[in-house]
Design a protein around this motif. Structure first.
Motif, PDB file in Angstrom:
ATOM      1  N   LEU A 257      31.516  57.245  51.585  1.00  0.00           N
ATOM      2  CA  LEU A 257      31.890  55.918  51.047  1.00  0.00           C
ATOM      3  C   LEU A 257      33.111  55.364  51.788  1.00  0.00           C
ATOM      4  N   VAL A 258      34.106  56.221  52.027  1.00  0.00           N
ATOM      5  CA  VAL A 258      35.321  55.769  52.721  1.00  0.00           C
ATOM      6  C   VAL A 258      34.958  55.237  54.110  1.00  0.00           C
ATOM      7  N   GLU A 259      34.076  55.947  54.795  1.00  0.00           N
ATOM      8  CA  GLU A 259      33.582  55.518  56.112  1.00  0.00           C
ATOM      9  C   GLU A 259      32.897  54.154  55.994  1.00  0.00           C
ATOM     10  N   GLN A 260      32.014  54.080  54.987  1.00  0.00           N
ATOM     11  CA  GLN A 260      31.186  52.890  54.796  1.00  0.00           C
ATOM     12  C   GLN A 260      32.024  51.642  54.493  1.00  0.00           C
ATOM     13  N   PHE A 261      33.108  51.809  53.708  1.00  0.00           N
ATOM     14  CA  PHE A 261      33.893  50.643  53.290  1.00  0.00           C
ATOM     15  C   PHE A 261      35.116  50.402  54.165  1.00  0.00           C
ATOM     16  N   LYS A 262      35.283  51.225  55.186  1.00  0.00           N
ATOM     17  CA  LYS A 262      36.439  51.111  56.082  1.00  0.00           C
ATOM     18  C   LYS A 262      36.570  49.678  56.614  1.00  0.00           C
ATOM     19  N   GLY A 263      37.771  49.148  56.580  1.00  0.00           N
ATOM     20  CA  GLY A 263      38.010  47.826  57.143  1.00  0.00           C
ATOM     21  C   GLY A 263      37.588  46.683  56.238  1.00  0.00           C
ATOM     22  N   GLN A 264      36.995  46.997  55.095  1.00  0.00           N
ATOM     23  CA  GLN A 264      36.587  45.913  54.190  1.00  0.00           C
ATOM     24  C   GLN A 264      37.619  45.754  53.072  1.00  0.00           C
ATOM     25  N   GLY A 265      37.571  44.617  52.400  1.00  0.00           N
ATOM     26  CA  GLY A 265      38.547  44.342  51.335  1.00  0.00           C
ATOM     27  C   GLY A 265      38.203  45.075  50.045  1.00  0.00           C
ATOM     28  N   TYR A 266      39.175  45.081  49.137  1.00  0.00           N
ATOM     29  CA  TYR A 266      38.950  45.734  47.842  1.00  0.00           C
ATOM     30  C   TYR A 266      37.835  45.046  47.048  1.00  0.00           C
ATOM     31  N   GLY A 267      37.705  43.716  47.273  1.00  0.00           N
ATOM     32  CA  GLY A 267      36.666  42.958  46.546  1.00  0.00           C
ATOM     33  C   GLY A 267      35.277  43.516  46.820  1.00  0.00           C
ATOM     34  N   THR A 268      35.030  43.906  48.062  1.00  0.00           N
ATOM     35  CA  THR A 268      33.712  44.437  48.434  1.00  0.00           C
ATOM     36  C   THR A 268      33.460  45.764  47.731  1.00  0.00           C
ATOM     37  N   LEU A 269      34.500  46.619  47.713  1.00  0.00           N
ATOM     38  CA  LEU A 269      34.362  47.917  47.036  1.00  0.00           C
ATOM     39  C   LEU A 269      34.118  47.700  45.542  1.00  0.00           C
ATOM     40  N   LYS A 270      34.895  46.789  44.946  1.00  0.00           N
ATOM     41  CA  LYS A 270      34.748  46.541  43.511  1.00  0.00           C
ATOM     42  C   LYS A 270      33.341  46.040  43.194  1.00  0.00           C
ATOM     43  N   LYS A 271      32.815  45.172  44.066  1.00  0.00           N
ATOM     44  CA  LYS A 271      31.481  44.627  43.815  1.00  0.00           C
ATOM     45  C   LYS A 271      30.442  45.759  43.850  1.00  0.00           C
ATOM     46  N   ALA A 272      30.608  46.650  44.812  1.00  0.00           N
ATOM     47  CA  ALA A 272      29.660  47.765  44.918  1.00  0.00           C
ATOM     48  C   ALA A 272      29.742  48.674  43.689  1.00  0.00           C
ATOM     49  N   VAL A 273      30.968  48.910  43.218  1.00  0.00           N
ATOM     50  CA  VAL A 273      31.139  49.751  42.020  1.00  0.00           C
ATOM     51  C   VAL A 273      30.553  49.028  40.800  1.00  0.00           C
ATOM     52  N   ALA A 274      30.834  47.712  40.723  1.00  0.00           N
ATOM     53  CA  ALA A 274      30.306  46.928  39.592  1.00  0.00           C
ATOM     54  C   ALA A 274      28.776  46.997  39.578  1.00  0.00           C
ATOM     55  N   ASP A 275      28.161  46.947  40.762  1.00  0.00           N
ATOM     56  CA  ASP A 275      26.680  47.041  40.837  1.00  0.00           C
ATOM     57  C   ASP A 275      26.204  48.372  40.259  1.00  0.00           C
ATOM     58  N   GLU A 276      26.874  49.451  40.642  1.00  0.00           N
ATOM     59  CA  GLU A 276      26.485  50.785  40.163  1.00  0.00           C
ATOM     60  C   GLU A 276      26.637  50.889  38.646  1.00  0.00           C
ATOM     61  N   VAL A 277      27.779  50.387  38.157  1.00  0.00           N
ATOM     62  CA  VAL A 277      28.054  50.472  36.719  1.00  0.00           C
ATOM     63  C   VAL A 277      27.037  49.631  35.946  1.00  0.00           C
ATOM     64  N   GLU A 278      26.780  48.408  36.447  1.00  0.00           N
ATOM     65  CA  GLU A 278      25.832  47.527  35.762  1.00  0.00           C
ATOM     66  C   GLU A 278      24.441  48.168  35.717  1.00  0.00           C
ATOM     67  N   LYS A 279      24.044  48.747  36.843  1.00  0.00           N
ATOM     68  CA  LYS A 279      22.722  49.396  36.916  1.00  0.00           C
ATOM     69  C   LYS A 279      22.620  50.527  35.880  1.00  0.00           C
ATOM     70  N   LEU A 280      23.679  51.336  35.810  1.00  0.00           N
ATOM     71  CA  LEU A 280      23.679  52.457  34.860  1.00  0.00           C
ATOM     72  C   LEU A 280      23.580  51.954  33.420  1.00  0.00           C
ATOM     73  N   LEU A 281      24.408  50.940  33.083  1.00  0.00           N
ATOM     74  CA  LEU A 281      24.432  50.471  31.696  1.00  0.00           C
ATOM     75  C   LEU A 281      23.088  49.855  31.308  1.00  0.00           C
ATOM     76  N   ILE A 282      22.488  49.088  32.218  1.00  0.00           N
ATOM     77  CA  ILE A 282      21.186  48.470  31.902  1.00  0.00           C
ATOM     78  C   ILE A 282      20.154  49.561  31.644  1.00  0.00           C
ATOM     79  N   GLN A 283      20.157  50.556  32.507  1.00  0.00           N
ATOM     80  CA  GLN A 283      19.179  51.652  32.373  1.00  0.00           C
ATOM     81  C   GLN A 283      19.399  52.432  31.066  1.00  0.00           C
ATOM     82  N   LEU A 284      20.662  52.768  30.781  1.00  0.00           N
ATOM     83  CA  LEU A 284      20.971  53.529  29.555  1.00  0.00           C
ATOM     84  C   LEU A 284      20.635  52.733  28.302  1.00  0.00           C
ATOM     85  N   GLN A 285      21.003  51.445  28.335  1.00  0.00           N
ATOM     86  CA  GLN A 285      20.816  50.633  27.126  1.00  0.00           C
ATOM     87  C   GLN A 285      19.346  50.327  26.876  1.00  0.00           C
TER      88      GLN A 285
END
Ligand code: AMP
Ligand code: TRP
Length: 327
Positions: A257-285
């Motif tokens: 992940l560190v390699e993948q997000f290298k040189g990108q802003g925090y916003g990009t990382l947050k969006k990717a994390v938000a996608d993962e979290v949203e996917k998990l919650l939708i699936q669980l709920q």
């Protein structure tokens, strides 16, 4: 197959921290162990609970464990109060645990030193019930959070003491403590653990949060002004926490992940994390709602009780015979 047992105390709603640190792990363990998971509903009463909220938390906890993939065909899932042998064994064990030992429990000492008022005697003796919860089932391993390790040690001590006094009766279980990496921090204050007892709701994601609201919590996570994506929990705790969450949910290693997000802003990382979290919650709920509609809760708990009670009963009879109260 080695036996594993753990108890969950549903004194609040389950969080993303619980999912990554406990639920997901249990689902993994059920393929490798003869697995017993019970809901420690008696333990919740050590501190006053509103009965209606407690009932909802108990139901939601079982349903969420099932939604996460805990399979009642593999794992024996049951309610602590359904197996009365546990409480009865608890009393006998309390007669083999000294006041001095209970006085040394850090959870109790912490509350005392904070001057907390109105501590119940149930809270004081609960480690003796916890010892019975465990020893009744003769498990090899007990996975618990760091804060419960001392109680498992007390359980081991009383098992050894009882075996010495009355002859070999209990298996002495090993605690299993999750690795540090599994500690998910608050999104609003990454120096603190993400916890259901958080003062602010912003730092904590609940598994039953609206997925869009959860996204917002991730997008407003506190980071730092270094503006570089590294895994450095000491100096960049917020970023490290986001990477940990991503990795736990996506299965991609932190290094990659560190390699993948290298040189990108925090916003990009947050969006990717938000996608993962949203996917998990939708699936669980989605799964949670299906289970709720199927009305299977009582059946699952009855099935768990049927498979668990025999073991606790056999242990209790042996204990009662050894101590001399069976005539
Ligand atoms: P608690 O809800 O604090 O009683 O914790 C129940 C279990 O969930 C603990 O034994 C931990 O394994 C896990 N857990 C709770 N909070 C976190 C967290 N922030 N990060 C990782 N694991 C957690
Ligand atoms: N006391 C534990 C907690 O507060 C829950 C618990 C009760 C438990 N009995 C147990 C955990 C037996 C492991 C084994 O989280």
């Amino acid at each position: 197959m080695k036996r594993m047992l753990s108890g969950i105390k549903p004194s609040g709603q389950l969080t993303l921290g619980n999912y990554i640190g406990a639920l997901k792990e249990f689902v993994k363990y059920q393929d490798e162990y003869d697995m017993y998971v019970f809901i420690a509903n008696l333990h919740t009463l050590t501190v006053y609970q509103d009965p209606e909220i407690l009932r909802k938390n108990l139901r939601d906890t079982v349903l969420l464990y099932l939604a996460c993939g805990l399979d009642p065909k593999k794992t024996k899932i049951f309610m602590q109060s359904d197996i009365m042998e546990q409480a009865q064994l608890g009393f006998i064990l309390s007669c083999n645990i000294y006041l001095g030992e209970l006085n040394r429990m850090t959870q109790y000492k912490d509350k005392l030193s904070k001057g907390e008022e109105g501590l119940s005697s149930g809270f004081y003796v609960y480690p003796t019930l916890m010892a019975a919860d465990i020893l009744a089932y003769q498990p090899d391993y007990v996975p618990v959070g760091d804060d419960q390790k001392q109680h498992v040690e007390l359980t081991r001590d009383v098992a050894v003491r009882f075996n010495n006094r009355y002859g070999e009766t209990f298996k002495v279980p090993e605690p299993l403590i999750p690795k540090q990496g599994a500690r998910i921090m608050s999104l609003s204050d990454p120096s603190k653990k993400m916890s259901k007892s958080d003062a602010s709701d912003k730092g904590c994601i609940y598994l039953l949060d609206d997925p869009k609201a959860a996204r917002k919590k991730v997008m407003s996570a506190v980071t730092d002004s270094i503006n570089e994506i590294n895994y450095d929990p000491k100096n960049q705790a917020g970023v490290a926490n986001l990477l940990t969450i991503h990795s736990a949910l996506s299965g991609v290693s932190i290094d990659v992940l560190v390699e993948q997000f290298k040189g990108q802003g925090y916003g990009t990382l947050k969006k990717a994390v938000a996608d993962e979290v949203e996917k998990l919650l939708i699936q669980l709920q989605t799964s949670y709602k299906e289970l709720l509609d199927q009305n299977i809760l009582k059946e699952v708990l009855a099935q768990g009780k049927a498979s668990a009670q025999g073991i606790a009963h056999a242990t209790l009879v042996e204990v009662q015979t050894k101590v001399g109260i069976e005539i």
